[in-house]
Every structure is written in structure tokens, then in C-alpha cells.
Design a protein around this motif. Structure first.
Motif, PDB file in Angstrom:
ATOM      1  N   GLY A  28      33.280  75.597 -73.849  1.00  0.00           N
ATOM      2  CA  GLY A  28      34.097  76.646 -74.138  1.00  0.00           C
ATOM      3  C   GLY A  28      33.211  77.477 -75.302  1.00  0.00           C
ATOM      4  O   GLY A  28      33.998  78.735 -75.349  1.00  0.00           O
ATOM      5  N   GLY A 107      38.676  75.703 -75.854  1.00  0.00           N
ATOM      6  CA  GLY A 107      39.276  75.202 -74.639  1.00  0.00           C
ATOM      7  C   GLY A 107      39.921  76.407 -74.164  1.00  0.00           C
ATOM      8  O   GLY A 107      40.069  76.520 -72.775  1.00  0.00           O
ATOM      9  N   THR A 110      37.636  78.212 -71.814  1.00  0.00           N
ATOM     10  CA  THR A 110      37.288  77.465 -70.809  1.00  0.00           C
ATOM     11  C   THR A 110      38.269  77.354 -69.792  1.00  0.00           C
ATOM     12  O   THR A 110      37.993  77.470 -68.290  1.00  0.00           O
ATOM     13  CB  THR A 110      37.157  75.814 -71.172  1.00  0.00           C
ATOM     14  OG1 THR A 110      36.112  75.811 -72.269  1.00  0.00           O
ATOM     15  CG2 THR A 110      36.653  74.779 -70.029  1.00  0.00           C
ATOM     16  N   LYS A 111      39.578  77.290 -70.092  1.00  0.00           N
ATOM     17  CA  LYS A 111      40.744  77.310 -69.328  1.00  0.00           C
ATOM     18  C   LYS A 111      40.692  78.597 -68.495  1.00  0.00           C
ATOM     19  O   LYS A 111      41.187  78.800 -67.219  1.00  0.00           O
ATOM     20  CB  LYS A 111      42.073  76.976 -69.741  1.00  0.00           C
ATOM     21  CG  LYS A 111      43.106  77.005 -69.033  1.00  0.00           C
ATOM     22  CD  LYS A 111      43.382  75.345 -68.505  1.00  0.00           C
ATOM     23  CE  LYS A 111      43.612  74.544 -69.460  1.00  0.00           C
ATOM     24  NZ  LYS A 111      44.203  73.187 -69.247  1.00  0.00           N
ATOM     25  N   ALA A 274      41.256  71.100 -70.834  1.00  0.00           N
ATOM     26  CA  ALA A 274      40.416  72.294 -70.582  1.00  0.00           C
ATOM     27  C   ALA A 274      38.743  71.585 -70.296  1.00  0.00           C
ATOM     28  O   ALA A 274      38.413  70.921 -70.990  1.00  0.00           O
ATOM     29  CB  ALA A 274      40.439  73.000 -71.720  1.00  0.00           C
ATOM     30  N   VAL A 302      46.762  76.288 -73.079  1.00  0.00           N
ATOM     31  CA  VAL A 302      46.239  75.369 -74.180  1.00  0.00           C
ATOM     32  C   VAL A 302      46.741  75.768 -75.327  1.00  0.00           C
ATOM     33  O   VAL A 302      46.963  74.780 -76.320  1.00  0.00           O
ATOM     34  CB  VAL A 302      44.399  75.807 -74.283  1.00  0.00           C
ATOM     35  CG1 VAL A 302      44.076  75.010 -75.396  1.00  0.00           C
ATOM     36  CG2 VAL A 302      44.057  75.502 -73.012  1.00  0.00           C
TER      37      VAL A 302
END
Length: 460
Positions: A28, A107, A110-111, A274, A302
Motif C-alpha cells: 500500500g 489500503g 492497494t484497492k 485491501a 476502504v
């Protein structure tokens, strides 16, 4: 049985230990830096896109961007938002909430990366429906089909645990404890509800979750807002304790700062998923003209899950002071905290929240599991068989003791994350390239808007 339980418990502790947590958060951070803090720069645009259908009417896909987001939210917002956060505060102290927030912030990047790859490498199956997710970008993007197969196998099996048995058991327990409803009746009701929706496929799931999820999230948000407005004077102290304990660990068991970080990060990531690789499966079904657009919509998941819903649970618990009482079981901590402020209505509100959250999780994970299974066994009848088995297991989960199933699902979830994170890091260059392409598209749309024209659709 005890030997198997002990083995799975140790395996879970090892897989979800510091190395995986560092890899999850590190991915992330890496993507956040490479994308120029996209979760801050384009957040207003992302939120606007959540409720816009301008670009998904004629684009490829099975469901709208909003329905794809709500399907992912349905799977993500579950028992972890209530019991998981309570466990983090119980075991790690109030400071765990800060680290949960931090993990959620990174996160989001990341998502975003997961979703952009899911749409980029999605394919049409034999029925003309979209199929995508880590298994497809691992095979077609990273050229590592064996990693895709591994992810799909872990995901198809994990769905029966984290997304099925453990959720139906949570609903059955809370209905029995709060309203004296027998476990088997709850099991039959969940079986009927989920069966009608899941057997209808993604379009059915998308329609139901688009209606169901906003209502349940708003219900819990309003309950939390009432508590905070009524006890506004306690909020500064709660935030002060969260931030001070985050770096001292004095309120944690044994005063260990490591426990604060571990439980905050672990429960945060467990809640918003995530890096797990589950949500991009839903993102791949969205009607969208470009991968970047759906990725921005997915990123807000998120925000809603961790930075809004989980925060309501965590702040209420800290404000109540109930987390100090170690005679209260972690599973009952949220109900006790709401009861401190709302009396007898508090536990009922939490019980209703658990019913809503867990029921929706079953729907979302039903779709995740079937898509993983479809990747492994693409024949028509195989998917229908998986759906039937998944729905039937709901009744088993409602009445059975599922300690082993929960531990096994915990292990499988961790194993899902590993190939997915390898794919994200290995294809980070593609994520950056698609982001630049979409940012150019945004600039083109803004310029067209000034001239009163419509920018051309890009379905690449």
C-alpha cells in the motif's frame, strides 16, 4: 480434532504474522508513493464517480459501477466491522484504532491497484458475462497461471468460511441471544434469502446489494452519530487516548507497542480486505469505459468500510471505557459499549447491525467464490453446483460449531493475499501506465465540458 485445531491455529498465527502484515502495508505504501498519493489527490473525483452513471451506460460490463461497489461493500462490511474492531481494541488497546486508520489509508491505494488490474485483464466467459480478478491478471498480465490457479483454489474454499459459515453462525447466535430465535430458524431464513439472490447470479446480487448495503450502512452510521452527538464531550478525550496510546502502548496488554500495531493493522486489513484480492472480482463486472474509472470507485470502499464504519465501532468503545473491563468477552464488547450510552436499545442496535452486515457478506462472498470456482472449472454445470453447495452450507453454519472452519478460512485468506500481492507488485508498472492514461482522459473530459462537448468513449 484438537490436533487439527491446534495445527490450524499455529498456521494462522504464522501466515498472519509480521511478514504478511508488512507485505500488505508495504504494498500500500509503495503504490501510494508511485501513484502520487492518489487517494488524496483524486478522492473528491472518486466520490463523485460513485454516484455517477454517465460513463457506464454503454460500456462493457454486467452491472453498474455503483452496484459493483456495493457488491464489494456487501462482502467487506461484515462481522469484522463490529466484532473484529472490538477485538483489536480489547487486545491492542485504543491505539490500535490509529494503526487501523493508517492501514486503511494506504489500503486505498492497494484497492485502487487491484481494481485497475481486474478491469484491465477481465475476459468474457462462455455466457458473455465478465470474469476478472487476481486469477486473470496473474495469468494474462504476470504470465503466471499457476499463481492464478492457487489464488482461485484458496478463494473458492475460503468463501465457505469467512463468507458463509462464520457469518451465518454469527447471525444465528445473535438472533438466539437477543431475540430467542432458534438457530435452525435463522438458518432456514438465511438459506431462503441468500438462495433467491445468489442463484440469480451477479445481476441479482448487484440489484439487491445496491438497495441493501446503503440502508444497513446508514442505519449503523446514524446509531453511532446519535451516540457521539449525545456524548460530544467525550470525543476529544477518546481521540486523545487513541493517538497517545498508538505510540506508547500503555493501554495494551503488557504495555506492548507491538500489540497495538499488530492488532490495529491486522484487524483493519481483515475488515477492508485491501490486498486480499477479493474485491477486484466484483470490480471486474462493472460497466466502465476505462480501468482507472472503476479503480477510483473501488478505492472508496476502504474509506467507507474502515475510516467510517469501523471508526464508529472503535470510537464508541473507547468513549464507553468498557474496553478496560477484561471480564467482558471481546465478542460482546461493542454491544456493551452501545448499551452504556443507549441502554437496552444498544445491544439490539448492534444485533441488527450484525444481522445486516453478516447477511450481506454472504451475498458478496457467494459471487467471489463462484468466480474463483469458475476459473478452475469453466463448465456451465460446475458453477451452478457451486452455488447450490454454497447456499446449503449456510444452514450448516447456522447450527454447527465452526471453530475449525473459521481457522481454515483464516489460513486460506492469508494464502489468497500472497499471490495477489505478487501480482500487484509485479504489475505495478501497468497500474501506473493505466493511471496516466486515465488522468489524460480526465483532462480531456474537463476540456470538453468547457466547450460543451462530450469526450469520446474509451473502451480499451
Amino acid at each position: 480434532m484438537d490436533v487439527i485445531t491446534g495445527f490450524l491455529d499455529k498456521a494462522s498465527g504464522f501466515i498472519w504474522g509480521p511478514p504478511l502484515l508488512v507485505l500488505l502495508v508495504g504494498t500500500g505504501i509503495f503504490l501510494t508513493v508511485r501513484l502520487g498519493f492518489i487517494q488524496v489527490r483524486l478522492l473528491p473525483y472518486s466520490l463523485k464517480q460513485v454516484f455517477s452513471r454517465k460513463h457506464d451506460k454503454k460500456a462493457d460490463g454486467d452491472i453498474s459501477q455503483f452496484q459493483a461497489l456495493m457488491t464489494a461493500m456487501a462482502a467487506t462490511v461484515g462481522v469484522g466491522n463490529i466484532v473484529g474492531v472490538a477485538t483489536a481494541v480489547y487486545m491492542g488497546g485504543p491505539g490500535a484504532i490509529f494503526w487501523m486508520w493508517l492501514a486503511g489509508f494506504f489500503g486505498m491505494a492497494t484497492k485502487y491497484g487491484e481494481a485497475i488490474l481486474a478491469v484491465k485483464y477481465r475476459v468474457k466467459d462462455s455466457k458473455g458475462q465478465m470474469a476478472g480478478g487476481p486469477m486473470y491478471y496473474l495469468e494474462h498480465g504476470l504470465k503466471k497461471k499457476w499463481l492464478g490457479v492457487a489464488f482461485a483454489a484458496f478463494g473458492a474454499l475460503a468463501a465457505f468460511g469467512i463468507g458463509n459459515g462464520t457469518q451465518s453462525k454469527a447471525v444465528a447466535d445473535v438472533m438466539n441471544n437477543t431475540f430467542n430465535v432458534p438457530h435452525w430458524i435463522t438458518g432456514v431464513a438465511l438459506f431462503a434469502f441468500a438462495g433467491l439472490v445468489i442463484l440469480g447470479g451477479i445481476k441479482s446480487i448487484g440489484r439487491v446489494t445496491a438497495f441493501f448495503v446503503p440502508i444497513m450502512a446508514l442505519f449503523y452510521f446514524i446509531a453511532g452519530a446519535i451516540v457521539m452527538v449525545m456524548n460530544f464531550d467525550l470525543i476529544p478525550g477518546a481521540f486523545g487516548l487513541i493517538f497517545s496510546d498508538a505510540f506508547t502502548g500503555q493501554a495494551a496488554a503488557g504495555g506492548a507497542i507491538g500489540a497495538v500495531i499488530r492488532f490495529g493493522v491486522a484487524r483493519g486489513l481483515f475488515s477492508n480486505e485491501a490486498g486480499l484480492g477479493s474485491a477486484p472480482i466484483a470490480a471486474a463486472a462493472a460497466k466502465t469505459d476505462m480501468p482507472g474509472r472503476q479503480a477510483l470507485v473501488s478505492m472508496t470502499q476502504v474509506l467507507f468500510d474502515t475510516l467510517v464504519i469501523c471508526s464508529i465501532t472503535g470510537i464508541t468503545i473507547v468513549m464507553s471505557g468498557q474496553w478496560k473491563d477484561k471480564t467482558i468477552d471481546a465478542g460482546a464488547l461493542t454491544a456493551q459499549a452501545f448499551g452504556e450510552f443507549l441502554g437496552g436499545a444498544g445491544p439490539i442496535i448492534v444485533a441488527i447491525g450484525i444481522v445486516f452486515f453478516a447477511s450481506s457478506t454472504i451475498l458478496g462472498w457467494g459471487y467471489y467464490g463462484e468466480k474463483c470456482f469458475q476459473y478452475l472449472f469453466p463448465k456451465h454445470g460446475a458453477v451452478l453446483g457451486y452455488r447450490i453447495a454454497f447456499v446449503l452450507f449456510i444452514m450448516v453454519g447456522a447450527v454447527a460449531s465452526l471453530d475449525i472452519v473459521w481457522l481454515l478460512a483464516d489460513v486460506l485468506n492469508g494464502l489468497m493475499a500472497i499471490p495477489n500481492l505478487i501480482g500487484l507488485l509485479g504489475l505495478s508498472g501497468v497500474i501506473i501506465m493505466e493511471t496516466k492514461r486515465f488522468q489524460a482522459k480526465i483532462a480531456e473530459e474537463k476540456e470538453a465540458a468547457k466547450l460543451g462537448k462530450t469526450a469520446p468513449v474509451d473502451n480499451k
